[in-house]
Design a protein around this motif. Structure first.
Motif, PDB file in Angstrom:
ATOM      1  N   TRP C  37       0.822  -1.214   0.000  1.00  0.00           N
ATOM      2  CA  TRP C  37       0.000   0.000   0.000  1.00  0.00           C
ATOM      3  C   TRP C  37       0.854   1.261   0.000  1.00  0.00           C
ATOM      4  O   TRP C  37       0.567   2.222  -0.703  1.00  0.00           O
ATOM      5  CB  TRP C  37      -0.964  -0.003   1.200  1.00  0.00           C
ATOM      6  N   CYS C  38       1.924   1.264   0.785  1.00  0.00           N
ATOM      7  CA  CYS C  38       2.751   2.478   0.845  1.00  0.00           C
ATOM      8  C   CYS C  38       3.528   2.680  -0.450  1.00  0.00           C
ATOM      9  O   CYS C  38       3.693   3.808  -0.905  1.00  0.00           O
ATOM     10  CB  CYS C  38       3.677   2.436   2.056  1.00  0.00           C
ATOM     11  N   ASP C  39       3.993   1.594  -1.052  1.00  0.00           N
ATOM     12  CA  ASP C  39       4.629   1.713  -2.371  1.00  0.00           C
ATOM     13  C   ASP C  39       3.666   2.380  -3.348  1.00  0.00           C
ATOM     14  O   ASP C  39       4.014   3.317  -4.071  1.00  0.00           O
ATOM     15  CB  ASP C  39       4.999   0.325  -2.925  1.00  0.00           C
ATOM     16  N   TYR C  40       2.441   1.867  -3.333  1.00  0.00           N
ATOM     17  CA  TYR C  40       1.424   2.382  -4.254  1.00  0.00           C
ATOM     18  C   TYR C  40       1.125   3.857  -3.987  1.00  0.00           C
ATOM     19  O   TYR C  40       1.025   4.668  -4.912  1.00  0.00           O
ATOM     20  CB  TYR C  40       0.156   1.534  -4.128  1.00  0.00           C
ATOM     21  N   LEU C  43       5.195   6.060  -3.917  1.00  0.00           N
ATOM     22  CA  LEU C  43       6.265   5.978  -4.910  1.00  0.00           C
ATOM     23  C   LEU C  43       5.720   6.253  -6.315  1.00  0.00           C
ATOM     24  O   LEU C  43       4.565   5.940  -6.603  1.00  0.00           O
ATOM     25  CB  LEU C  43       6.930   4.600  -4.881  1.00  0.00           C
TER      26      LEU C  43
END
Lengths: 960, 395, 79
Positions: C37-40, C43
């Motif tokens: 989720w944090c990558d999405y 980034l």
């Protein structure tokens, strides 16, 4: 300079109409058609400005709006190019600073102490010294305009045009291109920087004048060409927008000073021409040293003698031709120095000799002398030792030709140097742009015209317009005359090591030596050298100096290979801030209740894009009235939407944190929404108006964002759902207070009793004959009705409610009162009491997350972090009486900064100051805990942590 | 008087270095200079694919200031602002530091509240800050219209007396000169095209002029960090957005301070030369194209003219644009990259220039010691995975 | 080529009529882990070249469009 020549057809003067202008208060006689510069030159004024660094005397050298040496203050406007400004009766002209006596010109004498980058190399310590020196620096530059208070706003208009074709440049090529396009039936805008058409040919003596007039006459036959003279095409931007600024000189009753045309053309022909390159020799900046085009302009357009004893210098036949024109006008020549061994063309040389003109073949000018203007020149034989001194009062010189390429560059073309031609030619011209004329190095008028037609044909073909046989004819015409490209001369330059200055960049006083020194110090590529020397960065933006600058660089560092030009950036010609701002207007949104509230004493304030009423004179009294009787507040700026269609529920369940599916009857669902990070965005209500038909409200001012947000969450779905923004068609007003039911009952037959119309329900009612959606809500903590009605009827309804309520104590109230009342209830406003980092759990809205539905935007992140400690939380606190603490005050604990007060107001009802704060979690956030507010070093106040609401904790009053 | 000694010295790269810095902008040169001067790390090269200062170092508004928001990072910005003072003497090159003072205007009570919050945070970090009323602002900037004529009148302002300007090119060349003299090889025209990473450790870089080995590689490429990320097969929390700036013809000194409106996104200052620098808004879209646009420039000018109506006839001569590598929290990424030996100094958005001295210092410290210095602790990539993003955003 | 956006509803319009909505990304499953989720969310490919991206026609039809654009040259690539 020695007065005027007799009148002739080529001149743009109307000698029957004298005009008086005032230079430094002194009367200068001119004629209609004169430019300010031509009038001043005709009256013998030699010095127009002082130079930037050395305060040397400067006078116009191009008379075509490129060099910055003629700029002055005209009628209070600074940096006016006097060569392109027409005289007007009574005009007041002032140079920028003292030009005749300038004590700062000592800088010229002491320039040996100012090598390239001296400001970096000296003064690096001690620091106090630099602080003093920089104040001296600030006051030093020459030709600085003074900012003075303006009497009023000048009228500058903005106009949008969208022709099929824009033609830049009204010379033979541009005119021909415009005629060709006009014949094909498309709309054309033709922009020309001068006040007349004809371009280069306008000042080529009688033959040129006849050619130009013939072209102009043929152009005038076409009604579909809009000709804009005195118009600089200032820039072409990546979206194809061309900015054309016309100087109007205060025309018409409204005194329009400038007109900015925003032109979006389907295709553009750029025929901006070419210009002579200034010569490089010692003291090449002296007044009296002008380009050949400037000499021709003076003679042919304004009938002015450039001088009485003129030395021509350069390396191509153009100068010889100009010499013959001068002789023809009876102007004395000191001779012609042609750096070519062979000298000028045989025929030209013979004609010059006939008139006794001395010709030095294989000689170049190495320097000028004189006091306030040129008095003589030094010539030296190339490759020989002979040096001669020539007395002259004017030097007409050039060292080659240079395309006026900047617009083409902005359009995306690259300019490549052709060493055979000593000329830059465009490469990779983008599809919608076409170059024509002297810009491409053409010299023969027939070829220029034919090539203008070819450019137009190509442009039209690019638009998919059938040009019939025109294309073929134009191409054949181009082949007929020899497409003679002028081979310009190599720029001349002095030997190194001389003491006097040879200027490369006139705007910033950068000399050849400065550039060479910069290269020696390692600034060898064009971009760093440009920044280090500041060459090409002045008012002309390289227009006068790029050619020589790149030449000097290339000579110094031949190993760097091909010459590249510095990046071209808008604008091509400087543009006034007023012209740039033209067309911008502030259009705040006004509520349909705006004017009726002003009538009732509302005090407006800007909040985002809306204007709202802050209060009606006394927000404290308003809040008491709401609690004791009733108040009415405009809430029209709430976002209002109809969301309907078979998939409406799916969309709402995505964007709302609560479940919409269970909504039934006339219940109101109060919900919030988050972004994908789980950050709280918004709160509002959802009403079910029918099957698959919902009405949704959002925070004040958020309607446009919400509309986009709703659309975003179904953009990849094949859903049938329609979102209709009703914000501006529906007004909203909140009638609140214990008397509100009684007041509204006077205006409706509907049963407003608590039994028939309980808290958190809605109803369609007719109120004072107006169709209203009424909602029972509790934002201010009292019995209240939020009424939504058609905007057109809102003013009427407002007045009727006020009439009905007046006897019962109803008052209008503003957002300050709204703030007091909602803080008494401890209600937070998303975005005000929370920020872009506050997630749903950290705000006071966490209870609104439906934990079973999975599609809610933001829920995955909220769930992933739900078992971790909160980063912050929203707390409430209070203090007795009034407090000096304001919104934004920090919440601290010793050295720790815990957060900030988001909203704080004094409640007259409770005689308490109540606030909300967004803070890091702390053990003090419990019953009896203290909230420490920081008022400055060593000054803190304490408030008591409290669990809201502060007023009517059971909610009995709003549910009554 | 000084004679013509080389200021910029370009070298051909050798086959092996101890540290390679990618990018000869301000940050890269400052890191290299600090490494060479204060740490013993052996041979250092700065690789630059174009020329010194091509990117944001040469396209900025020269502003230095420390009035940021997050109390965790204020000490970093404060130190950087203070470091500019001694830098001219240290680099033996006048950076033309002018702490002329920065005035940030507020246009409503709400904005004043935010400004109070910022001011108090900054004061608590030891940064000198004053709040001004409209009349006080008028005294300092007589040409500013503080009446109710503008659509959003001036309601007050924050004054940051230590804020000001530094000549960006001077800083760039000062660092370049000093780095060269400390033995750093500055190699222009050398484009890094890939990395050698083995077992999670960097061994060197691939370039257009051959492979260069190094145990430590530092990425200081300004707006171009995502291109480095693609070579490494990762992504960074960065979006590249241009910012446009304009400059005018010269005028006699009339504006002593840097004046800005955070709400309307404009700022202006008068340089030593006398021209005005105008700008202040990021473009509305991601782009790697540094063209300027009419819509952006004219909107900035329209706002500025509301407050400086007497400038209606001042003339813009040039506009330019620089690429900003923006993160969502307006804080940079400094320190570990997740690959041993590869360190990052990226994502500086539009506040990279003012941070140069401290970035150079702490980047060098991290490269030399391998330990993340306390002052840049909050700038790590890990913050995006544990909800520890820096609170620089005001709204 | 001029930087104009071809809106299927409104025609070729200035990009200033639109709101840029960022590069097209695919959200992870609701049940994916923190890293995914944090990558999405944080980034970006941040392409210097051709990418697919979202634009919202604020001053026109108010719909979201998927556009393929070269972020270096502003060239819009027709599907």
């Amino acid at each position: 300079m020695a007065g005027r020549l007799p009148g002739c057809a080529t001149q743009v003067l109307d000698r029957a109409r004298p005009v008086r202008i005032y230079f430094q208060g002194r009367q200068v006689d001119a004629f209609e058609g004169d430019s300010v510069a031509s009038a001043l030159l005709a009256s013998g004024i030699d010095t127009f400005s002082r130079s930037f660094k050395y305060h040397r005397r400067r006078a116009p050298s191009c008379l075509s709006g490129q060099c910055s040496r003629c700029t002055m203050s005209v009628d209070g406007r600074m940096h006016v190019k006097t060569c392109q400004t027409s005289v007007r009766e009574g005009m007041s002209v002032e140079p920028h600073g003292s030009v005749e006596f300038d004590p700062k010109s000592l800088a010229d004498t002491f320039s040996w102490a100012l090598p390239t980058g001296f400001y970096y190399k000296y003064f690096y310590k001690p620091q106090w010294f630099w602080k003093r020196v920089k104040e001296v620096f600030r006051a030093m530059p020459g030709n600085m305009a003074t900012v003075r208070p303006l009497a009023g706003k000048s009228r500058i208009d903005a106009v949008n045009l969208s022709p099929e074709m824009l033609v830049v440049g009204g010379g033979l090529a541009g005119i021909e291109a415009a005629i060709t396009a006009a014949q094909a039936g498309v709309r054309v805008v033709l922009a020309e920087a001068d006040g007349w058409l004809g371009g280069f040919d306008a000042f080529q003596g009688e033959a040129g004048h006849r050619r130009a007039q013939d072209s102009i006459r043929r152009l005038r036959e076409h009604g579909n060409v809009r000709v804009l003279t005195s118009t600089w095409v200032s820039a072409i931007y990546p979206d194809g927008l061309a900015i054309c600024v016309q100087s109007c000189g205060g025309e018409g009753p409204e005194g329009v000073l400038e007109r900015v045309f925003h032109v979006r053309a389907g295709t553009t022909v750029i025929a901006t021409g070419a210009t002579s390159v200034p010569p490089l020799f010692e003291n090449n900046d002296r007044p009296g040293i002008i380009l050949p085009e400037a000499a021709q302009r003076l003679v042919h357009l304004w009938g002015i003698r450039p001088g009485t004893r003129i030395l021509l210098a350069g390396g191509d036949d153009y100068l010889a031709r100009v010499g013959l024109e001068l002789i023809d006008k009876g102007i004395g020549l000191a001779g012609l120095a042609d750096y070519r061994e062979s000298g000028p063309d045989e025929a030209l040389r013979a004609r010059l000799s006939e008139h006794g003109v001395r010709i030095w073949s294989g000689y170049k000018v190495t320097g000028s002398h004189g006091r306030t203007r040129v008095e003589g020149a030094t010539l030296a034989a190339l490759g020989g030792s002979d040096v001669q001194t020539v007395a002259c009062d004017t030097i007409v010189a050039s060292s080659g030709r240079y395309p006026r390429h900047k617009l083409l560059g902005q359009a995306g073309a690259r300019m490549a140097y052709d060493s055979g031609l000593n000329f830059y030619l465009p490469e990779d011209v983008p599809r919608a742009y076409h170059a024509a004329g002297r810009l491409l190095g053409l010299e023969d008028p027939e070829a220029i015209m034919a090539q203008g037609r070819v450019a137009a044909v190509r442009a039209l073909e690019g638009l998919g317009i059938d040009v019939g046989t025109m294309g073929q004819e134009a191409r054949q015409a181009l082949e007929r005359p020899s497409p003679l490209r002028a081979v310009s001369a190599q720029p001349l330059s002095t030997e190194a090591g001389k003491k006097a200055k040879t200027f490369v960049c006139y705007c910033h006083d950068v000399t050849e030596k400065n550039v060479e020194q910069a290269v020696e110090e390692g600034f060898s590529d064009i971009e760093t050298c440009k920044r280090y020397t500041t060459a090409t960065q002045g008012a002309c933006q390289g227009g006068m100096c790029e050619a020589n600058f790149t030449h000097v660089l290339a000579r110094k560092r031949p190993e760097l290979g091909s010459r590249t030009l510095p990046t071209t950036r808008p604008p091509v010609a400087s543009i006034s801030l007023g012209a740039m701002a033209a067309g911008h207007h502030d259009n705040p949104q006004l509520s349909p209740l705006h004017h009726v509230q002003l009538e009732h004493g509302g005090r407006p304030m800007r909040l985002g894009s809306w204007i709202r009423m802050n209060h009606f004179g006394d927000e404290l009294a308003e809040s008491l009235a709401v609690h004791q009787a009733a108040g009415i507040c405009d809430v029209s700026m709430l976002g209002k939407f109809r969301v309907f269609g078979p998939d409406a529920k799916k969309l709402l369940n995505r964007v709302m944190t609560r479940e919409v599916g269970n909504l039934a009857g006339n219940k109101i669902l109060y919900s919030s929404s988050c972004n994908e990070e789980g950050i709280l965005l918004d709160d509002g209500v959802v009403l079910k108006m029918g099957e698959d038909d919902y009405f949704v409200t959002t925070l004040a001012g958020r309607a446009p964002v919400t509309e986009e947000w709703f659309a975003r969450w179904c953009r990849e779905e094949d859903w049938q759902v329609h979102v209709v923004n009703l914000t501006e068609t529906r007004a909203g007003m909140n009638v609140a207070g214990p008397k509100s039911r009684e007041i509204l009952s006077k205006l409706t037959d509907a049963d407003l009793s608590n039994e028939a119309f309980p808290f958190l329900t809605w109803a369609r009612v007719k109120m004072a004959g107006v169709d209203v959606i009424a909602m029972r809500m509790g934002f201010v903590g009292e019995l209240s009705y939020e009424l939504l009605c058609p905007s057109s009827q809102a003013g009427f309804l407002w007045k009727r409610i006020l009439e009905a309520g007046k006897p019962l104590g109803l008052v209008p109230f503003g957002i300050e009162c709204l703030n007091i009342c909602r803080l008494e209830k401890g209600h937070a406003i998303p975005g005000l009491d929370t920020d872009g980092f506050t997630n749903l759990f950290e705000s006071s809205f966490g209870w609104m997350l439906n934990r079973t539905k999975t599609e809610t935007v933001g829920k995955p992140m909220l769930e992933l972090f739900s078992d971790r400690p909160l980063k912050e939380q929203l707390i409430a606190f209070s203090m007795d009486g009034k407090s000096p603490v304001l919104d934004g005050c920090l919440v601290v604990k010793g050295p720790r900064q815990l957060g900030r007060v988001t909203s704080i107001r004094y409640s007259p009802l409770l005689d308490k100051t109540i606030g909300l704060a967004l803070v890091e979690p702390d053990e003090d956030w419990r019953e009896g805990g203290k909230v420490r507010l920081w008022l400055g070093e060593g000054r803190e106040v304490e408030a008591a942590f409290a669990k809201p609401p502060f007023y009517d904790p059971s909610g009995g009053r709003m549910k009554a | 008087m000084p004679t013509s000694q080389p200021v910029l010295r370009y070298k051909q790269p050798e086959k092996r270095y101890d540290v390679i810095v990618i990018g000869a902008g301000l940050h890269g040169l400052a890191a290299a200079y600090n490494l060479a001067r204060y740490h013993r790390v052996g041979r250092i090269a700065v690789l630059e694919r174009r020329y010194i200062g091509f990117g944001g170092s040469g396209r900025n508004t020269e502003m230095i200031r420390a009035n940021k928001r997050a109390h965790e990072t204020l000490p970093f910005y404060k130190e950087s602002l203070e470091m500019w003072d001694g830098l001219s003497a240290e680099l033996e090159w006048n950076l033309m530091v002018q702490k002329k003072g920065l005035i940030a205007l507020a246009h409503s009570d709400g904005e004043l509240a935010v400004m109070r919050m910022l001011s108090d945070s900054q004061r608590r970090a030891g940064i000198k800050i004053d709040m001004l009323g409209p009349e006080e602002v008028k005294k300092m900037v007589p040409s500013l219209d503080v009446s109710d004529k503008p659509a959003l009148p001036v309601a007050g302002a924050q004054f940051h007396p230590e804020g000001g300007t530094v000549h960006h090119d001077a800083a760039l060349w000062g660092y370049a000169k000093a780095a060269s003299r400390c033995g750093v090889d500055i190699c222009a025209g050398v484009e890094v095209t890939g990395f050698y990473v083995e077992g999670g450790k960097v061994n060197g870089v691939r370039t257009n002029v051959g492979n260069i080995a190094a145990g430590k590689v530092h990425v200081a490429v300004g707006g171009y960090s995502s291109e480095i990320a693609r070579m490494l097969g990762v992504k960074y929390p960065v979006v590249t957005i241009p910012m446009q700036v304009m400059t005018t013809e010269v005028m006699a000194p009339f504006l002593d301070y840097y004046v800005a409106s955070p709400r309307l996104h404009w700022y202006t200052q008068q340089t030593l030369k006398g021209d005005l620098i105008l700008g202040g808004q990021l473009d509305p879209w991601q782009s790697w194209n540094s063209s300027t646009t009419w819509q952006e420039c004219s909107e900035r000018v329209a706002f500025i003219l509301e407050y400086f109506p007497d400038l209606a006839h001042a003339r813009v001569v040039r506009s330019w644009s620089g690429l900003c590598d923006c993160t969502g929290d307006s804080a940079p990424v400094m320190g570990p990259s997740g690959i041993d030996g590869l360190s990052l100094d990226i994502a500086w958005g539009y506040y990279g220039f003012k941070s140069t001295p401290a970035c150079g210092k702490y980047a060098a410290e991290y490269i030399a010691t391998g330990k993340v210095p306390e002052k840049i602790r909050h700038f790590g990539l890990d913050r995006f995975y544990n909800r520890q993003r820096v609170r620089e955003i005001i709204i | 080529m001029p930087f104009l956006i071809d809106c299927p509803n409104c025609g070729r319009r200035s990009p200033y009529e639109f709101k840029f909505g960022g590069e097209c990304k695919r959200a992870p499953d609701p049940g994916a882990d923190v890293k995914a989720w944090c990558d999405y969310l944080y980034l970006y490919e941040n392409m210097s070249g051709v990418q697919d991206e979202w634009w919202y026609h604020t001053m026109g039809c108010r719909s979201w469009l998927k556009i393929r654009r070269n972020t270096v040259t502003h060239e819009i690539i027709e599907e």
